[in-house]
Design an enzyme around this catalytic site. Structure first.
Site, mmCIF file in Angstrom:
data_model
loop_
_atom_site.group_PDB
_atom_site.id
_atom_site.type_symbol
_atom_site.label_atom_id
_atom_site.label_comp_id
_atom_site.label_asym_id
_atom_site.label_seq_id
_atom_site.Cartn_x
_atom_site.Cartn_y
_atom_site.Cartn_z
ATOM 1 N N GLY A 630 -4.943 -8.498 74.052
ATOM 2 C CA GLY A 630 -6.322 -9.862 74.470
ATOM 3 C C GLY A 630 -6.224 -10.961 73.689
ATOM 4 O O GLY A 630 -5.603 -11.628 73.057
ATOM 5 N N GLY A 632 -9.224 -14.659 73.702
ATOM 6 C CA GLY A 632 -10.541 -15.296 73.692
ATOM 7 C C GLY A 632 -11.096 -16.584 73.096
ATOM 8 O O GLY A 632 -9.706 -17.218 72.715
ATOM 9 N N GLY A 633 -11.903 -17.110 72.802
ATOM 10 C CA GLY A 633 -11.994 -18.768 72.352
ATOM 11 C C GLY A 633 -12.200 -18.284 70.636
ATOM 12 O O GLY A 633 -11.389 -19.483 70.133
ATOM 13 N N TYR A 634 -11.470 -17.120 70.322
ATOM 14 C CA TYR A 634 -11.305 -17.416 68.450
ATOM 15 C C TYR A 634 -9.750 -17.615 68.838
ATOM 16 O O TYR A 634 -9.090 -17.842 67.783
ATOM 17 C CB TYR A 634 -11.566 -16.142 67.904
ATOM 18 N N GLY A 635 -8.483 -16.778 69.699
ATOM 19 C CA GLY A 635 -7.592 -16.846 70.002
ATOM 20 C C GLY A 635 -6.997 -15.830 70.053
ATOM 21 O O GLY A 635 -7.467 -15.280 71.055
ATOM 22 N N LYS A 636 -6.329 -14.688 69.636
ATOM 23 C CA LYS A 636 -5.031 -14.186 70.392
ATOM 24 C C LYS A 636 -5.469 -12.343 69.846
ATOM 25 O O LYS A 636 -5.776 -13.112 67.797
ATOM 26 C CB LYS A 636 -3.716 -13.850 70.314
ATOM 27 N N VAL A 637 -5.440 -11.235 70.173
ATOM 28 C CA VAL A 637 -5.461 -10.286 69.331
ATOM 29 C C VAL A 637 -3.634 -9.509 69.979
ATOM 30 O O VAL A 637 -3.535 -9.746 70.747
ATOM 31 C CB VAL A 637 -6.122 -9.192 70.068
ATOM 32 N N LYS A 651 -6.091 -10.330 65.116
ATOM 33 C CA LYS A 651 -7.356 -10.678 65.933
ATOM 34 C C LYS A 651 -6.496 -11.973 64.394
ATOM 35 O O LYS A 651 -7.499 -12.182 64.296
ATOM 36 C CB LYS A 651 -8.754 -10.466 65.455
ATOM 37 N N ASP A 747 -24.040 -9.626 68.489
ATOM 38 C CA ASP A 747 -23.622 -10.190 69.730
ATOM 39 C C ASP A 747 -23.022 -8.652 69.838
ATOM 40 O O ASP A 747 -21.897 -8.149 70.345
ATOM 41 C CB ASP A 747 -22.266 -10.868 68.953
#
Length: 948
Positions: A630, A632-637, A651, A747
């Site tokens: 996965g 997103g804006g935070y980085g990767k999982v 994460k 959230d």
């Protein structure tokens, strides 16, 4: 002797200061009063001569204060009456200071020479004082993005010089005032060019007399209110109009035919009303770029012929407007056409797009009656024909019979491959590392829809750069990126402005940039009016004095205290060293922490383990793409197995999204204290080699959103959806009522509710969570953060976060559970969609309209109506009217207990009981784009999910 000399020097210095003083004594008293009641003011607000000493943000003319520009520097305060003593003040800009809050005082009417008043993105509330109508020199009035309430003062009609009126994004109510025998009204503003009244609670009809042929209006922006009745025909007499936004109201009747007289019109938004009668004829609007007539009840008619004559048209939105028949092939030859949405109509026959269309054309014809497509094997555009008869015929292809996924729009890249910056700096397009000033541009309107087209973003960057340089600002470069259209159909760009010749901007530069963006003394090609909401700036550079008087004063004072400076120089250096050392330790709470020894200033963790970078690198095969589950804006999982054999989801934050050390420590301490079967467990973390990683338990069945969309290949029946709702509600109730201190998730969404092997639901992702603490107020005032579609409107408007904000988000998830729809589909929010389907009062006979067919049941199933009623109470407009999460838990338990069929449900079902699909479902499986967006003065992180 030495003491007599020192006293003499001090006396001489004070005499020099008195002689050189430039500031009027009344203005000085007013500024000192402001200084004593406000905080976070510029550090050079010192001494007894603001004009002579060039106090930050203060500009003077002949000893009188004529402007105050303190935008975006974090000023806080609630007392404003002292400003009214500055009788020569002409410009006041306090925008983007969230800490400025309170009621605007009536004494503001004393500023008789004020021409510009900008209070964008503050925290003002209460009524706009009638005294504002006394500011007869006012040209520019912008009060948007506050919490102002009550009616629009009719006295604003006295401001005959006013050109710009922006009251958007407030809570203003009642009708639009017009002149009467006893009062003024907005119809008297014959010199006004801009009426921006969107996103309020205005009601009633628009009075006929509001518009007249002698007006100079170019923008009438009234969208997202509660206005009703007919559009006044007088609107068609304002020949200067270029933009009309009346969408998302309750207008009915026919659209006045004389709107076609507005031949200068560029953008026309009439969607989501109750218009009836004939489709408006827009022939003659030769400069029209953007048209949205969607979701109205026009009489059934063929596709209008006038659409082929609009040579400037880029965007046509006519979803759900009772269109029928074929689309003329000439329409696709329009030279500027980018997007056409005609879904949910009865367009029929054979689709013929010809061979002269633009390659970047997007054509959405979902849910129509098209039987064939002439160019089905030879076309080059983004075409959607889902739910048309053609998709049930032999030879139909998935190319046009499935919904294409949207692509990320992140502009632009740079050519600085060999350059990297330290964690707290950002790389500019010119390959320099510095602290940019960031925020979001919100455009009320725009003339295009192809967000992939670099021409538009390049034009925007170039125009802003030109404005900044022409005003002498030290700007190195500008980056506008991540264009997206929000739920209000406004275009948003995240903006980065990089300093030139230094690492950061000083406060004067920040305020000037903010002023230029919200005053807008320039025009932008392709774009309509906008407002700018910033993010708090991290690191102001030291200000520099430039006036000769300031230098003279500095020399005099320096001579006076020279002896004292020599005496205390050594002491000062010693204490500065001690202070710097303590600051360094505060900024890095792990500085003295040895994870191996487990001693020192360690995070106070309860069960979470510290991992080294090497530990996590090994268990993810050096963070290989094959282990990535996965992003997103935070980085990767990444999926991995730690030394104990436990599967985990790791994460890993990317460089640009990492928190400060203190914030990271706070987050892991918070998450390590959360222990509940319906909340995802934190296994550990890594704070090593400049990395920030969180290690969670691995949840195999992915997100609730995955299950509802059919992504995992397994159908959720009604009983399982009820159990999932109960699990998630229990997890939230724990956070609100049993955690110490209470935690607001902030959230909650279906992508943050994960399902394990037995389909037990767990609340996940605490990156935006807030501790309630002991505020004594029942709320936390904070930057607005969350996800579009799930966000509590009251929090959105007031910036006051409560547990009820989570309740609203959970209510949206409940509606997802029964409909399987995304929170926002086709421009319509799920709450409104359910309200329209249900009617008032709610009747079970209407439930079938909104149920997810995958549940395989009708509206009479036990407990369904109670579940819907509970969901609608959770998404109530007022937080005070919503239940607590504890009450939600009890009500869902009652629904489970009261329905006989539900009592027998088997809650222990495992992955082996259904089709094996996506056996590496990620901890966070996102089909999203990530944007940094703002509402009011509060930036927030948004993951915009596209409906599939």
């Amino acid at each position: 002797m030495d003491s007599r000399i020192l006293v003499c020097l001090l006396l001489i210095s004070s005499q020099i200061l008195g002689i050189l003083a430039l500031t009027d004594s009344n203005d000085l008293a007013a500024l000192n009063a402001i200084k004593s009641s406000w905080s976070n003011l510029p550090p050079n607000w010192k001494g007894s001569d603001p004009c002579g000493s060039s106090w930050g943000g203060i500009n003077c003319t002949d000893s009188r204060v004529t402007s105050i520009m303190l935008a975006g520097i974090g000023v806080e305060g609630s007392e404003f009456s002292d400003i009214s003593s500055l009788s020569e003040l002409q410009l006041l800009d306090l925008s983007n200071n969230i800490g400025l809050k309170g009621i605007l005082p009536s004494s503001i009417g004393k500023l008789k020479k004020l021409s510009t008043l900008i209070l964008v993105g503050c925290s003002f509330y209460g009524p706009i004082p009638d005294a504002i109508g006394s500011l007869d020199q006012l040209v520019f009035l912008s009060l948007n993005n506050n919490s102002l309430s009550g009616p629009i003062p009719s006295s604003i009609g006295n401001l005959t010089r006013l050109s710009w009126l922006d009251l958007s994004y407030n809570k203003l109510s009642d009708t639009i005032p017009v002149a009467s025998a006893t009062a003024s009204g907005l119809d008297m503003l014959s010199n006004a060019r801009h009426f921006h009244l969107s996103n309020n609670l205005l009601s009633g009809s628009i009075p006929d007399q509001l518009f007249s042929s002698n007006m100079k209006l170019i923008h009438t922006i009234f969208d997202h209110n509660q206005l009703s009745g007919n559009i006044p025909s007088t609107l068609g007499s304002v020949k200067t109009l270029e933009i009309i936004r009346l969408d998302w109201n309750f207008f009915d009747g026919s659209v006045p035919p004389n709107l076609s007289n507005l031949t200068n019109m560029n953008e026309l938004y009439l969607s989501n009303n109750k218009f009836t009668g004939n489709m408006p004829n827009l022939t003659g609007m030769n400069f029209l770029h953007y048209v949205d007539l969607s979701n109205n009840s026009f009489d059934a008619s063929g596709v209008p012929q006038w659409i082929t004559s609009l040579q400037s048209l880029t965007t046509l939105m006519m979803e759900n407007t009772q269109l029928q028949g074929q689309i003329p092939v000439d329409f696709f030859r329009l030279p500027q056409l980018e997007t056409v949405v005609l879904s949910n109509n009865n367009v029929s026959g054979v689709l013929n797009i010809g061979n002269s269309y633009r390659n970047n054309l997007t054509l959405d014809l979902r849910n129509n009656s098209i039987t064939d497509f002439m160019q089905k094997t030879d076309y080059n555009m983004e075409l959607t024909l889902v739910n048309n008869p053609i998709c049930n015929t032999k030879g139909a292809t998935s190319k046009y019979c499935t919904v294409e996924k949207h692509h990320n729009t992140v502009f632009p890249s740079n050519n600085c491959m060999a350059t990297s910056c330290s964690r707290d700096k950002v790389l500019s397009p010119n390959c320099g590392c510095s602290h940019p000033y960031t925020g979001t541009l919100h455009f009320f309107s725009f003339s295009f829809s192809d967000l992939q087209n670099l021409t538009y973003v390049t034009t925007l960057n170039g125009a802003l750069m030109s404005v900044f340089l022409s005003n002498g600002l030290p700007v190195d470069s500008v980056v506008s990126a991540n264009p997206t259209v929000d739920i209000y159909n406004y275009l948003q760009f995240s903006l980065q402005i990089f300093p030139s010749g230094q690492d950061s901007f000083n406060q004067t530069s920040i305020s000037t940039i903010g002023f230029l963006l919200n005053r807008q003394p320039f025009q932008l090609q392709y774009y309509g009016p906008f407002f700018f909401i910033d993010e708090p700036y991290c690191c102001f550079a030291g200000s520099k004095k430039s006036s000769n008087a300031g230098i003279i004063i500095g020399v005099a004072v320096g001579c006076s205290v020279l002896v004292l400076l020599i005496i205390f120089a050594g002491i000062y250096a010693f204490f500065q060293y001690r202070k710097a050392k303590r600051a360094s330790e505060r900024n890095d709470p792990f500085a003295s922490w040895d994870s191996k020894k487990g001693s020192g200033s360690v995070p106070q963790l309860q069960g979470a383990k510290g991992f080294s970078f090497e530990d996590l690198r090994k268990c993810t095969d050096n963070f290989s793409e094959s282990k990535c589950i996965g992003s997103g804006g935070y980085g990767k999982v990444y999926k991995g197995a730690i030394s104990s054999g436990q599967l985990v989801a790791i994460k890993r934050a990317q460089q640009g999204s990492m928190q400060g050390a203190s914030e990271f420590k706070t987050e892991i301490e918070l998450m390590s204290r959360i222990h509940h079967k319906n909340v995802v467990s934190l296994v550990g973390f890594c704070y090593d080699q400049g990395e920030q990683m969180l290690v969670y338990e691995y949840i195999s069945n992915g997100t609730l959103r995955d299950s509802l969309s059919g992504k995992i290949g397994f159908r959720l029946d009604w009983n399982r959806r009820l159990k999932i709702a109960l699990d998630a509600a229990r997890g939230l109730s724990y956070l609100h009522e049993l955690a110490n201190p209470p935690i607001i998730h902030r959230d909650i969404k279906s992508n943050n509710i994960l399902l394990d092997d037995h389909f037990n639901a767990k609340v996940a992702d605490f990156g935006l969570s807030k501790l309630m603490g002991d505020t004594g107020k029942g709320y936390v005032t904070t930057q607005v953060k969350g996800t579009l579609g799930y966000m509590d409107p009251e929090y959105y408007m007031t910036q006051q976060l409560t547990e009820k904000s989570d309740v609203y988000s959970f209510g949206v998830v409940m509606l997802e559970l029964i409909t399987a729809k995304a929170p926002i589909e086709h421009g319509k929010h799920i709450v409104r969609a359910v309200q329209e389907a249900m009617g008032d009062p709610i009747g079970s006979e209407n439930l079938d309209k909104i149920l997810d067919p995958a549940m395989g049941l009708g509206s009479e199933v036990g407990g369904l109506k109670k579940f819907v009623n509970l969901a609608m109470s959770c998404v109530g407009e007022s937080a005070a009217d919503r239940p607590t999460m504890g009450e939600v838990v009890r009500e869902i338990e009652n629904i489970l207990d009261s329905a006989p069929a539900n009592k027998k449900m088997d809650t222990k079902f495992s992955r082996s009981s259904y089709e094996e699909a996506n056996d590496e479902s990620p901890l966070h499986s996102h089909d999203t784009e990530v944007f940094d967006v703002s509402y009011g003065s509060f930036p927030f992180h948004v993951e915009h999910q596209y409906a599939n």
